[in-house]
Design a protein around this motif. Sequence first.
Motif, PDB file in Angstrom:
ATOM      1  N   ILE A  90       0.867 -28.507   8.140  1.00 18.07           N
ATOM      2  CA  ILE A  90       1.444 -29.148   6.953  1.00 18.07           C
ATOM      3  C   ILE A  90       1.594 -30.634   7.258  1.00 18.07           C
ATOM      4  N   ARG A  91       0.854 -31.465   6.546  1.00 20.37           N
ATOM      5  CA  ARG A  91       0.847 -32.908   6.783  1.00 20.37           C
ATOM      6  C   ARG A  91       1.983 -33.556   5.997  1.00 20.37           C
ATOM      7  N   ILE A  92       2.921 -34.190   6.719  1.00 21.67           N
ATOM      8  CA  ILE A  92       4.056 -34.811   6.036  1.00 21.67           C
ATOM      9  C   ILE A  92       4.186 -36.296   6.360  1.00 21.67           C
ATOM     10  N   GLY A  93       3.265 -36.849   7.161  1.00 19.72           N
ATOM     11  CA  GLY A  93       3.361 -38.252   7.507  1.00 19.72           C
ATOM     12  C   GLY A  93       2.010 -38.930   7.582  1.00 19.72           C
ATOM     13  N   LEU A 150       5.852 -19.260   5.257  1.00 16.42           N
ATOM     14  CA  LEU A 150       4.910 -19.914   6.152  1.00 16.42           C
ATOM     15  C   LEU A 150       5.421 -19.987   7.591  1.00 16.42           C
ATOM     16  N   ASN A 151       6.732 -19.833   7.781  1.00 14.94           N
ATOM     17  CA  ASN A 151       7.256 -19.849   9.134  1.00 14.94           C
ATOM     18  C   ASN A 151       6.931 -18.568   9.891  1.00 14.94           C
ATOM     19  N   ASN A 152       6.427 -17.563   9.183  1.00 12.24           N
ATOM     20  CA  ASN A 152       6.052 -16.302   9.823  1.00 12.24           C
ATOM     21  C   ASN A 152       4.570 -15.972   9.654  1.00 12.24           C
ATOM     22  N   THR A 164       8.781 -20.822  20.277  1.00  7.51           N
ATOM     23  CA  THR A 164       8.338 -20.088  19.096  1.00  7.51           C
ATOM     24  C   THR A 164       8.680 -20.880  17.844  1.00  7.51           C
ATOM     25  N   GLY A 165       8.274 -20.365  16.684  1.00  5.76           N
ATOM     26  CA  GLY A 165       8.593 -21.018  15.427  1.00  5.76           C
ATOM     27  C   GLY A 165       7.693 -22.199  15.126  1.00  5.76           C
ATOM     28  N   LEU A 166       8.117 -23.009  14.160  1.00  6.43           N
ATOM     29  CA  LEU A 166       7.334 -24.169  13.735  1.00  6.43           C
ATOM     30  C   LEU A 166       7.714 -25.401  14.549  1.00  6.43           C
ATOM     31  N   GLY A 167       6.742 -26.301  14.691  1.00 10.44           N
ATOM     32  CA  GLY A 167       6.979 -27.559  15.378  1.00 10.44           C
ATOM     33  C   GLY A 167       6.576 -28.732  14.511  1.00 10.44           C
ATOM     34  N   PHE A 203       3.276 -27.729  12.457  1.00 14.58           N
ATOM     35  CA  PHE A 203       2.255 -26.780  12.881  1.00 14.58           C
ATOM     36  C   PHE A 203       2.918 -25.604  13.590  1.00 14.58           C
ATOM     37  N   ASN A 204       2.160 -24.532  13.763  1.00 13.18           N
ATOM     38  CA  ASN A 204       2.688 -23.360  14.461  1.00 13.18           C
ATOM     39  C   ASN A 204       1.908 -23.109  15.747  1.00 13.18           C
TER      40      ASN A 204
END
Length: 247
Positions: free
Chosen positions: A146-149, A137-139, A105-108, A184-185
Amino acid sequence: MFDIVKNTYIINLREDLGRYNHCLYELSKINHQKAHFISAVRYDDDIVKNFYTNNKVKNFDSCFRCDDINYLKNYCEHHNNIITPMQVGNFLSFRKVMEKKLESTGLGLVLEDDFYFKKGYIKAFSNISGFILKYNLNNINEPLLIRIGSHTKAKKRYNILFTLFGKNKFIQNSYNMANPGFIFNNKFAELFLDNFDVVNTTSDNFIHKILCRDNKVTNFSVLPFPISQYTHKSDNEKFTSSIDRNS
């Protein structure tokens, strides 16, 4: 950030110890010891061959980048205009990540194994966690990306903003190709798997453009990117691609 993004997935070939050790070095900077290494799909794996034999890869009749029927008449100017076994293997590697994510669960966060943290990454990660918490956003109950790289360079104004004030810009609906690192979730993982049947484009185009454009995906690009990659024909290239080479 890693108190919020609890699951990290790194795509890596089992035999590529150089990249594996590089990832461990980068993760040691943030004392992160819980990453899941996902075995990458090689270009010559049976599953890739099966995709071709079962007609699950776009034929060579037209350019997948512009899908122009005039391609065979030499109107297409793209040089890399057919889907290669290496790109199929890359796509299938990301599918494995999405399947693995649904076990938690949660964000990855998914990373390719040539990633590295750029200067100022600690502040950027703090900004990202603050942004996620501020907008809950985690819920969120819809697909999130979310693009971070990315190897893409941000515009100068975003670099100046970060250098002077330590602030990142979160640009919504921005189609940066950010396979080196994105959050992503589970909803996004489900969306990927529900829409993945054949390989008719590249994984980055599918993830960062097509899925977001055609579906209700809440998506952002964090500029400047706090993560980049070493294997993109740049001055600081550290690795050659081992997914598409018989090395």
